[in-house]
Motif scaffolding. Structure first.
Motif, PDB file in Angstrom:
ATOM      1  N   VAL A  78      32.440  80.980 -26.156  1.00 10.53           N
ATOM      2  CA  VAL A  78      31.133  81.559 -25.822  1.00 10.53           C
ATOM      3  C   VAL A  78      31.246  83.073 -25.686  1.00 10.53           C
ATOM      4  O   VAL A  78      30.404  83.820 -26.189  1.00 10.53           O
ATOM      5  CB  VAL A  78      30.574  80.924 -24.526  1.00 10.53           C
ATOM      6  CG1 VAL A  78      29.385  81.699 -24.012  1.00 10.53           C
ATOM      7  CG2 VAL A  78      30.216  79.466 -24.766  1.00 10.53           C
ATOM      8  N   TYR A  79      32.292  83.542 -25.020  1.00 10.65           N
ATOM      9  CA  TYR A  79      32.485  84.982 -24.838  1.00 10.65           C
ATOM     10  C   TYR A  79      32.713  85.694 -26.171  1.00 10.65           C
ATOM     11  O   TYR A  79      32.126  86.737 -26.439  1.00 10.65           O
ATOM     12  CB  TYR A  79      33.671  85.246 -23.901  1.00 10.65           C
ATOM     13  CG  TYR A  79      34.043  86.708 -23.823  1.00 10.65           C
ATOM     14  CD1 TYR A  79      33.205  87.625 -23.206  1.00 10.65           C
ATOM     15  CD2 TYR A  79      35.217  87.181 -24.393  1.00 10.65           C
ATOM     16  CE1 TYR A  79      33.530  88.967 -23.152  1.00 10.65           C
ATOM     17  CE2 TYR A  79      35.548  88.512 -24.338  1.00 10.65           C
ATOM     18  CZ  TYR A  79      34.704  89.408 -23.721  1.00 10.65           C
ATOM     19  OH  TYR A  79      35.026  90.731 -23.682  1.00 10.65           O
ATOM     20  N   THR A  80      33.551  85.125 -27.020  1.00 11.61           N
ATOM     21  CA  THR A  80      33.906  85.795 -28.276  1.00 11.61           C
ATOM     22  C   THR A  80      32.876  85.566 -29.367  1.00 11.61           C
ATOM     23  O   THR A  80      32.810  86.322 -30.320  1.00 11.61           O
ATOM     24  CB  THR A  80      35.265  85.301 -28.803  1.00 11.61           C
ATOM     25  OG1 THR A  80      35.186  83.904 -29.078  1.00 11.61           O
ATOM     26  CG2 THR A  80      36.376  85.585 -27.816  1.00 11.61           C
ATOM     27  N   ASN A  81      32.085  84.507 -29.224  1.00 10.78           N
ATOM     28  CA  ASN A  81      31.106  84.131 -30.238  1.00 10.78           C
ATOM     29  C   ASN A  81      31.786  83.826 -31.570  1.00 10.78           C
ATOM     30  O   ASN A  81      31.245  84.110 -32.638  1.00 10.78           O
ATOM     31  CB  ASN A  81      30.027  85.206 -30.401  1.00 10.78           C
ATOM     32  CG  ASN A  81      28.686  84.608 -30.721  1.00 10.78           C
ATOM     33  OD1 ASN A  81      28.472  83.416 -30.550  1.00 10.78           O
ATOM     34  ND2 ASN A  81      27.771  85.431 -31.202  1.00 10.78           N
ATOM     35  N   ARG A 129      36.015  91.569 -27.873  1.00  7.26           N
ATOM     36  CA  ARG A 129      35.779  90.157 -28.191  1.00  7.26           C
ATOM     37  C   ARG A 129      36.622  89.696 -29.374  1.00  7.26           C
ATOM     38  O   ARG A 129      37.106  88.572 -29.405  1.00  7.26           O
ATOM     39  CB  ARG A 129      34.308  89.933 -28.535  1.00  7.26           C
ATOM     40  CG  ARG A 129      33.392  90.042 -27.388  1.00  7.26           C
ATOM     41  CD  ARG A 129      31.989  89.813 -27.878  1.00  7.26           C
ATOM     42  NE  ARG A 129      31.043  89.985 -26.810  1.00  7.26           N
ATOM     43  CZ  ARG A 129      29.813  89.541 -26.853  1.00  7.26           C
ATOM     44  NH1 ARG A 129      29.370  88.912 -27.920  1.00  7.26           N
ATOM     45  NH2 ARG A 129      29.000  89.717 -25.845  1.00  7.26           N
ATOM     46  N   TRP A 155      40.181  88.700 -28.427  1.00  5.30           N
ATOM     47  CA  TRP A 155      40.293  87.393 -27.783  1.00  5.30           C
ATOM     48  C   TRP A 155      40.060  86.254 -28.765  1.00  5.30           C
ATOM     49  O   TRP A 155      40.687  85.201 -28.657  1.00  5.30           O
ATOM     50  CB  TRP A 155      39.364  87.300 -26.577  1.00  5.30           C
ATOM     51  CG  TRP A 155      39.895  88.138 -25.457  1.00  5.30           C
ATOM     52  CD1 TRP A 155      39.409  89.336 -25.024  1.00  5.30           C
ATOM     53  CD2 TRP A 155      41.053  87.864 -24.674  1.00  5.30           C
ATOM     54  NE1 TRP A 155      40.202  89.820 -24.011  1.00  5.30           N
ATOM     55  CE2 TRP A 155      41.217  88.938 -23.775  1.00  5.30           C
ATOM     56  CE3 TRP A 155      41.977  86.820 -24.646  1.00  5.30           C
ATOM     57  CZ2 TRP A 155      42.258  88.993 -22.862  1.00  5.30           C
ATOM     58  CZ3 TRP A 155      43.012  86.880 -23.727  1.00  5.30           C
ATOM     59  CH2 TRP A 155      43.149  87.953 -22.840  1.00  5.30           C
ATOM     60  N   LEU A 162      34.748  78.326 -22.911  1.00  3.41           N
ATOM     61  CA  LEU A 162      34.289  79.579 -22.286  1.00  3.41           C
ATOM     62  C   LEU A 162      34.683  80.792 -23.127  1.00  3.41           C
ATOM     63  O   LEU A 162      33.879  81.712 -23.318  1.00  3.41           O
ATOM     64  CB  LEU A 162      34.858  79.717 -20.875  1.00  3.41           C
ATOM     65  CG  LEU A 162      34.182  78.886 -19.795  1.00  3.41           C
ATOM     66  CD1 LEU A 162      34.945  78.997 -18.480  1.00  3.41           C
ATOM     67  CD2 LEU A 162      32.732  79.313 -19.623  1.00  3.41           C
ATOM     68  N   LEU A 163      35.903  80.793 -23.639  1.00  5.75           N
ATOM     69  CA  LEU A 163      36.341  81.889 -24.501  1.00  5.75           C
ATOM     70  C   LEU A 163      35.554  81.905 -25.809  1.00  5.75           C
ATOM     71  O   LEU A 163      35.236  82.971 -26.335  1.00  5.75           O
ATOM     72  CB  LEU A 163      37.840  81.794 -24.781  1.00  5.75           C
ATOM     73  CG  LEU A 163      38.733  82.237 -23.629  1.00  5.75           C
ATOM     74  CD1 LEU A 163      40.174  81.830 -23.876  1.00  5.75           C
ATOM     75  CD2 LEU A 163      38.613  83.724 -23.400  1.00  5.75           C
TER      76      LEU A 163
END
Length: 177
Positions: A68-71, A30, A33, A65-66
């Protein structure tokens, strides 16, 4: 754009550490990214200037979206030197667009670098080789010197211009001894 690519190369070197084979699993990380998206957006911003704010609208669904994925929410207007290292992005990372940060910033997770009120670029100045413990928060406007270490759950609201200082507590104060 090329400047951001060279900084990203150094970021990857810090992420992989001494084990260069870690680069093979880095694409599933994460933190990788989060830094990649920041460097890409920063490069686009430096290339297109304020027009990128409008151009960015086309990419917002993918960027969100990225995020959310990486926080991690690292504003593309923030100026961050080479070697940013995010150890546990799952805890969340937020960096304001008002921040000017030196090289080799280490974030352990749950960190916020932001402003108490509406400000301007450069209101938050961090030197080189700064370390933020878990859930440490920096609320500007303020200035921190080089080699500052901020303890876990500390909330920094005042400037510290002493190189190599350790800060802790709420509100954070310099720790001696």
């Amino acid at each position: 754009m090329w400047d951001q690519l060279s900084k990203f190369k150094y970021d990857i070197i810090r992420l992989t550490g001494k084990n260069r084979l870690r680069i093979l699993i880095l694409v599933f990380n994460r933190s990788f990214w989060a830094i990649f998206v920041y460097r890409l957006e920063r490069g686009m911003y430096l290339t297109f200037g304020n027009a990128y704010s409008i151009l960015r609208i086309l990419f917002l669904p993918i960027l969100r979206l990225l995020e959310v994925y990486t926080n991690a929410e690292i504003n593309y207007k923030a100026e961050i030197g080479k070697g940013i290292l995010i150890l546990h992005s799952a805890l969340g990372i937020v960096i304001s667009g008002y921040a000017q940060i030196g090289d080799d910033l280490t974030l352990t997770g749950g960190n916020v670098i932001g402003s108490k009120d509406a400000g301007k670029f450069g209101d938050i100045l961090l030197g080189n080789n700064c370390f933020l413990g878990a859930n440490a928060v920096i609320l500007g406007p303020l200035q921190l010197a080089d080699n500052i270490k901020i303890g876990a759950s500390a909330c920094v609201v005042k400037s510290c211009l002493n190189d190599g200082a350790a800060l802790g507590g709420v509100p954070a104060r310099e720790i001696t001894g």
